[in-house]
Design a protein around this motif. Structure first.
Motif, PDB file in Angstrom:
ATOM      1  N   LEU A  23     118.320  25.302  23.354  1.00 48.64           N
ATOM      2  CA  LEU A  23     117.093  25.756  22.568  1.00 48.64           C
ATOM      3  C   LEU A  23     116.325  24.878  21.933  1.00 48.64           C
ATOM      4  CD1 LEU A  23     119.919  28.747  21.356  1.00 48.64           C
ATOM      5  CD2 LEU A  23     117.576  28.419  22.976  1.00 48.64           C
ATOM      6  N   GLY A  24     114.757  26.371  21.300  1.00 43.43           N
ATOM      7  CA  GLY A  24     114.159  25.456  20.822  1.00 43.43           C
ATOM      8  C   GLY A  24     112.528  26.158  21.406  1.00 43.43           C
ATOM      9  N   ILE A  25     111.572  25.804  20.618  1.00 47.34           N
ATOM     10  CA  ILE A  25     110.387  26.238  20.785  1.00 47.34           C
ATOM     11  C   ILE A  25     110.063  25.163  22.146  1.00 47.34           C
ATOM     12  CG2 ILE A  25     110.108  27.129  18.575  1.00 47.34           C
ATOM     13  CD1 ILE A  25     107.814  25.412  18.522  1.00 47.34           C
ATOM     14  N   ASP A  26     108.682  25.978  22.884  1.00 47.67           N
ATOM     15  CA  ASP A  26     107.701  25.165  23.270  1.00 47.67           C
ATOM     16  C   ASP A  26     107.371  24.241  23.403  1.00 47.67           C
ATOM     17  OD1 ASP A  26     106.630  27.503  22.930  1.00 47.67           O
ATOM     18  OD2 ASP A  26     105.121  25.905  23.814  1.00 47.67           O
ATOM     19  N   LYS A  27     107.711  23.063  24.594  1.00 46.38           N
ATOM     20  CA  LYS A  27     107.539  21.755  24.193  1.00 46.38           C
ATOM     21  C   LYS A  27     108.153  20.871  23.367  1.00 46.38           C
ATOM     22  CE  LYS A  27     102.547  22.634  25.898  1.00 46.38           C
ATOM     23  NZ  LYS A  27     102.404  24.184  25.547  1.00 46.38           N
ATOM     24  N   ALA A  28     108.871  21.101  23.166  1.00 46.28           N
ATOM     25  CA  ALA A  28     109.720  20.412  22.369  1.00 46.28           C
ATOM     26  C   ALA A  28     110.930  19.498  22.964  1.00 46.28           C
ATOM     27  CB  ALA A  28     110.997  20.979  21.149  1.00 46.28           C
ATOM     28  N   GLY A  29     110.765  19.001  24.136  1.00 48.30           N
ATOM     29  CA  GLY A  29     111.460  17.975  24.831  1.00 48.30           C
ATOM     30  C   GLY A  29     112.784  18.631  25.398  1.00 48.30           C
ATOM     31  N   LYS A  30     113.253  19.534  25.185  1.00 49.09           N
ATOM     32  CA  LYS A  30     114.214  20.180  25.787  1.00 49.09           C
ATOM     33  C   LYS A  30     114.724  20.307  27.466  1.00 49.09           C
ATOM     34  CE  LYS A  30     113.622  24.579  25.185  1.00 49.09           C
ATOM     35  NZ  LYS A  30     112.119  24.528  24.567  1.00 49.09           N
ATOM     36  N   THR A  31     113.672  20.353  27.856  1.00 51.48           N
ATOM     37  CA  THR A  31     114.430  20.195  29.782  1.00 51.48           C
ATOM     38  C   THR A  31     113.643  18.325  29.983  1.00 51.48           C
ATOM     39  OG1 THR A  31     112.888  21.934  29.940  1.00 51.48           O
ATOM     40  CG2 THR A  31     113.605  20.497  32.132  1.00 51.48           C
ATOM     41  N   THR A  32     113.212  17.792  28.903  1.00 55.42           N
ATOM     42  CA  THR A  32     112.862  16.264  29.582  1.00 55.42           C
ATOM     43  C   THR A  32     114.903  15.604  29.289  1.00 55.42           C
ATOM     44  OG1 THR A  32     110.904  16.353  29.042  1.00 55.42           O
ATOM     45  CG2 THR A  32     111.986  14.046  28.394  1.00 55.42           C
ATOM     46  N   LEU A  33     115.340  16.463  28.028  1.00 50.27           N
ATOM     47  CA  LEU A  33     116.536  16.277  27.675  1.00 50.27           C
ATOM     48  C   LEU A  33     117.362  16.406  28.626  1.00 50.27           C
ATOM     49  CD1 LEU A  33     117.047  14.926  24.997  1.00 50.27           C
ATOM     50  CD2 LEU A  33     118.330  16.720  24.268  1.00 50.27           C
ATOM     51  N   LEU A  34     117.288  17.315  29.078  1.00 47.94           N
ATOM     52  CA  LEU A  34     118.522  17.531  29.918  1.00 47.94           C
ATOM     53  C   LEU A  34     118.425  16.831  31.256  1.00 47.94           C
ATOM     54  CD1 LEU A  34     120.294  19.668  31.119  1.00 47.94           C
ATOM     55  CD2 LEU A  34     119.266  20.973  31.543  1.00 47.94           C
TER      56      LEU A  34
END
Ligand SMILES: Nc1nc2c(ncn2[C@@H]2O[C@H](COP(=O)(O)OP(=O)(O)O)[C@@H](O)[C@H]2O)c(=O)[nH]1
Ligand SMILES: [Mg+2]
Length: 176
Positions: A23-34
Protein backbone atom coordinates in the motif's frame (compact mmCIF):
# COMPACT_ATOMS: atom_id res chain seq x y z
CA UNK A 1 -3.08 -45.83 6.06
CA UNK A 2 -2.16 -44.27 2.72
CA UNK A 3 -4.17 -41.14 3.49
CA UNK A 4 -2.47 -40.84 6.88
CA UNK A 5 1.00 -40.88 5.31
CA UNK A 6 -0.14 -38.66 2.47
CA UNK A 7 -1.48 -36.16 5.00
CA UNK A 8 1.79 -36.25 6.93
CA UNK A 9 3.84 -35.85 3.74
CA UNK A 10 1.69 -32.90 2.66
CA UNK A 11 2.01 -31.31 6.09
CA UNK A 12 5.80 -31.64 6.06
CA UNK A 13 6.43 -30.42 2.53
CA UNK A 14 3.66 -27.95 1.79
CA UNK A 15 4.57 -24.30 1.95
CA UNK A 16 2.55 -21.86 3.96
CA UNK A 17 1.02 -19.09 1.91
CA UNK A 18 0.97 -15.52 3.18
CA UNK A 19 -0.81 -12.56 1.64
CA UNK A 20 1.12 -9.30 1.72
CA UNK A 21 -0.53 -6.01 0.84
CA UNK A 22 1.60 -3.33 -0.83
CA UNK A 23 0.00 0.00 0.00
CA UNK A 24 0.93 3.66 -0.28
CA UNK A 25 -0.23 6.74 -2.16
CA UNK A 26 0.10 6.92 -5.94
CA UNK A 27 3.59 7.26 -7.45
CA UNK A 28 5.29 5.99 -4.30
CA UNK A 29 6.85 3.23 -6.37
CA UNK A 30 4.75 0.20 -5.30
CA UNK A 31 4.41 -1.40 -8.71
CA UNK A 32 8.05 -0.78 -9.61
CA UNK A 33 9.02 -2.55 -6.41
CA UNK A 34 6.69 -5.49 -7.06
CA UNK A 35 8.01 -5.98 -10.60
CA UNK A 36 11.57 -5.92 -9.28
CA UNK A 37 10.67 -8.47 -6.60
CA UNK A 38 9.23 -10.76 -9.28
CA UNK A 39 12.43 -10.53 -11.32
CA UNK A 40 14.62 -11.23 -8.32
CA UNK A 41 12.66 -13.92 -6.51
CA UNK A 42 10.58 -15.75 -9.12
CA UNK A 43 11.01 -17.21 -12.58
CA UNK A 44 8.81 -14.45 -14.03
CA UNK A 45 10.61 -11.44 -15.46
CA UNK A 46 8.96 -8.29 -14.04
CA UNK A 47 8.25 -5.24 -16.15
CA UNK A 48 11.04 -2.64 -16.43
CA UNK A 49 10.19 0.79 -14.88
CA UNK A 50 9.59 2.46 -18.26
CA UNK A 51 6.78 0.02 -19.07
CA UNK A 52 4.87 0.44 -15.80
CA UNK A 53 1.63 2.41 -16.00
CA UNK A 54 -0.40 3.83 -13.08
CA UNK A 55 -2.26 1.04 -11.29
CA UNK A 56 -6.02 1.17 -11.50
CA UNK A 57 -6.95 -2.30 -10.25
CA UNK A 58 -4.72 -4.85 -8.63
CA UNK A 59 -1.32 -6.28 -9.53
CA UNK A 60 -0.43 -9.67 -8.14
CA UNK A 61 3.05 -11.09 -7.67
CA UNK A 62 3.98 -14.48 -6.26
CA UNK A 63 7.36 -15.42 -4.90
CA UNK A 64 8.70 -18.27 -2.81
CA UNK A 65 11.20 -17.78 -0.02
CA UNK A 66 12.43 -20.68 2.10
CA UNK A 67 9.30 -22.38 3.43
CA UNK A 68 6.81 -19.75 2.44
CA UNK A 69 4.85 -18.63 -0.55
CA UNK A 70 4.28 -14.90 -0.55
CA UNK A 71 1.44 -13.47 -2.57
CA UNK A 72 1.74 -9.70 -2.99
CA UNK A 73 -1.28 -7.55 -3.72
CA UNK A 74 -0.31 -4.16 -5.12
CA UNK A 75 -3.23 -1.74 -5.16
CA UNK A 76 -3.75 1.64 -6.82
CA UNK A 77 -2.97 4.59 -4.53
CA UNK A 78 -4.86 7.47 -6.14
CA UNK A 79 -7.27 9.09 -3.65
CA UNK A 80 -10.33 7.62 -5.40
CA UNK A 81 -8.89 4.11 -5.30
CA UNK A 82 -7.87 4.04 -1.62
CA UNK A 83 -11.40 3.10 -0.57
CA UNK A 84 -10.82 -0.29 -2.24
CA UNK A 85 -7.86 -1.12 0.02
CA UNK A 86 -9.96 -2.26 2.96
CA UNK A 87 -11.64 -5.00 0.90
CA UNK A 88 -8.31 -6.84 1.09
CA UNK A 89 -7.53 -6.29 4.79
CA UNK A 90 -9.34 -9.33 6.17
CA UNK A 91 -7.27 -11.77 4.11
CA UNK A 92 -3.95 -9.94 4.49
CA UNK A 93 -1.23 -11.27 6.80
CA UNK A 94 1.17 -8.34 6.53
CA UNK A 95 1.46 -4.85 5.05
CA UNK A 96 4.29 -3.20 3.14
CA UNK A 97 3.69 0.56 3.10
CA UNK A 98 5.71 2.41 0.46
CA UNK A 99 6.54 6.12 0.71
CA UNK A 100 8.37 8.25 -1.87
CA UNK A 101 11.09 9.54 0.47
CA UNK A 102 12.07 12.26 -2.00
CA UNK A 103 8.62 13.81 -2.20
CA UNK A 104 8.30 15.73 1.08
CA UNK A 105 5.32 17.73 -0.21
CA UNK A 106 3.26 14.52 -0.12
CA UNK A 107 4.41 13.20 3.27
CA UNK A 108 1.27 14.54 4.96
CA UNK A 109 -0.96 12.68 2.51
CA UNK A 110 1.13 9.52 2.98
CA UNK A 111 0.96 9.83 6.73
CA UNK A 112 -2.79 10.27 6.95
CA UNK A 113 -3.40 7.38 4.53
CA UNK A 114 -1.14 5.17 6.65
CA UNK A 115 -2.83 6.20 9.89
CA UNK A 116 -6.16 5.19 8.40
CA UNK A 117 -4.72 1.79 7.40
CA UNK A 118 -3.40 1.23 10.93
CA UNK A 119 -6.71 2.15 12.54
CA UNK A 120 -8.64 -0.51 10.65
CA UNK A 121 -9.70 -3.37 12.89
CA UNK A 122 -9.03 -6.07 10.26
CA UNK A 123 -5.33 -5.16 10.27
CA UNK A 124 -4.79 -5.07 14.00
CA UNK A 125 -1.65 -7.07 14.75
CA UNK A 126 -0.56 -7.36 11.11
CA UNK A 127 3.21 -6.81 10.83
CA UNK A 128 4.16 -3.63 8.99
CA UNK A 129 7.17 -2.81 6.84
CA UNK A 130 7.49 0.88 5.97
CA UNK A 131 9.74 1.55 3.01
CA UNK A 132 11.41 4.91 2.45
CA UNK A 133 11.58 4.38 -1.30
CA UNK A 134 13.76 6.05 -3.96
CA UNK A 135 16.42 6.25 -1.31
CA UNK A 136 19.21 3.77 -1.51
CA UNK A 137 20.37 0.22 -1.21
CA UNK A 138 23.61 -0.47 0.63
CA UNK A 139 25.98 2.17 -0.76
CA UNK A 140 23.97 2.94 -3.85
CA UNK A 141 22.31 6.38 -3.76
CA UNK A 142 19.07 6.92 -5.67
CA UNK A 143 17.44 10.38 -5.50
CA UNK A 144 19.69 12.81 -3.56
CA UNK A 145 16.71 14.61 -1.95
CA UNK A 146 15.30 11.45 -0.40
CA UNK A 147 15.16 11.52 3.40
CA UNK A 148 16.55 8.68 5.47
CA UNK A 149 14.31 6.03 7.03
CA UNK A 150 15.06 7.54 10.48
CA UNK A 151 13.94 11.00 9.37
CA UNK A 152 10.84 9.51 7.83
CA UNK A 153 10.05 7.61 11.04
CA UNK A 154 10.42 10.86 13.01
CA UNK A 155 8.17 12.66 10.62
CA UNK A 156 5.47 10.01 10.67
CA UNK A 157 5.55 9.86 14.47
CA UNK A 158 3.21 6.93 14.57
CA UNK A 159 2.09 6.49 18.17
CA UNK A 160 0.16 3.32 17.49
CA UNK A 161 3.18 1.46 16.16
CA UNK A 162 4.44 0.45 19.59
CA UNK A 163 1.90 -2.34 19.80
CA UNK A 164 2.76 -4.05 16.54
CA UNK A 165 5.72 -5.64 14.84
CA UNK A 166 7.11 -3.04 12.47
CA UNK A 167 10.25 -2.03 10.65
CA UNK A 168 11.45 0.98 8.65
CA UNK A 169 13.81 0.39 5.75
CA UNK A 170 15.38 2.65 3.12
CA UNK A 171 15.23 1.11 -0.34
CA UNK A 172 15.27 1.80 -4.03
CA UNK A 173 12.71 0.00 -6.16
CA UNK A 174 14.91 0.56 -9.22
CA UNK A 175 17.78 -1.24 -7.63
CA UNK A 176 15.77 -3.87 -5.79
N1 LIG B 1 14.24 7.33 -8.67
C1 LIG B 1 13.33 6.38 -8.44
N2 LIG B 1 12.13 6.41 -9.06
C2 LIG B 1 11.24 5.41 -8.82
C3 LIG B 1 11.54 4.34 -7.94
N3 LIG B 1 10.46 3.52 -7.89
C4 LIG B 1 9.53 4.05 -8.72
N4 LIG B 1 10.01 5.19 -9.29
C5 LIG B 1 9.29 6.04 -10.25
O1 LIG B 1 8.17 6.61 -9.60
C6 LIG B 1 7.05 6.67 -10.47
C7 LIG B 1 5.87 5.89 -9.90
O2 LIG B 1 6.20 4.50 -9.81
P1 LIG B 1 5.07 3.38 -9.66
O3 LIG B 1 5.74 2.09 -9.40
O4 LIG B 1 4.10 3.43 -10.81
O5 LIG B 1 4.32 3.90 -8.34
P2 LIG B 1 2.95 3.40 -7.67
O6 LIG B 1 1.89 4.36 -8.12
O7 LIG B 1 3.17 3.51 -6.20
O8 LIG B 1 2.71 2.00 -8.11
C8 LIG B 1 7.52 6.11 -11.81
O9 LIG B 1 7.94 7.18 -12.63
C9 LIG B 1 8.72 5.24 -11.42
O10 LIG B 1 9.66 5.09 -12.46
C10 LIG B 1 12.82 4.32 -7.29
O11 LIG B 1 13.15 3.45 -6.49
N5 LIG B 1 13.66 5.36 -7.59
MG1 LIG C 1 1.13 1.15 -9.13
Amino acid sequence: MFSLFYGLWKYMFSKTEFHVLILGIDKAGKTTLLEKLKSQFSSIEGLPPDRIVPTVGLNIGRIEVSNSKLVFWDLGGQPGLRTIWEKYYEEAHAVVYVIDAACTSRFEDSKSALEKVLRHEDLQGAPLLILANKQRCFNWQDLPDAVSSEELARYLDLKKLDERVYMFEAVSGYDG
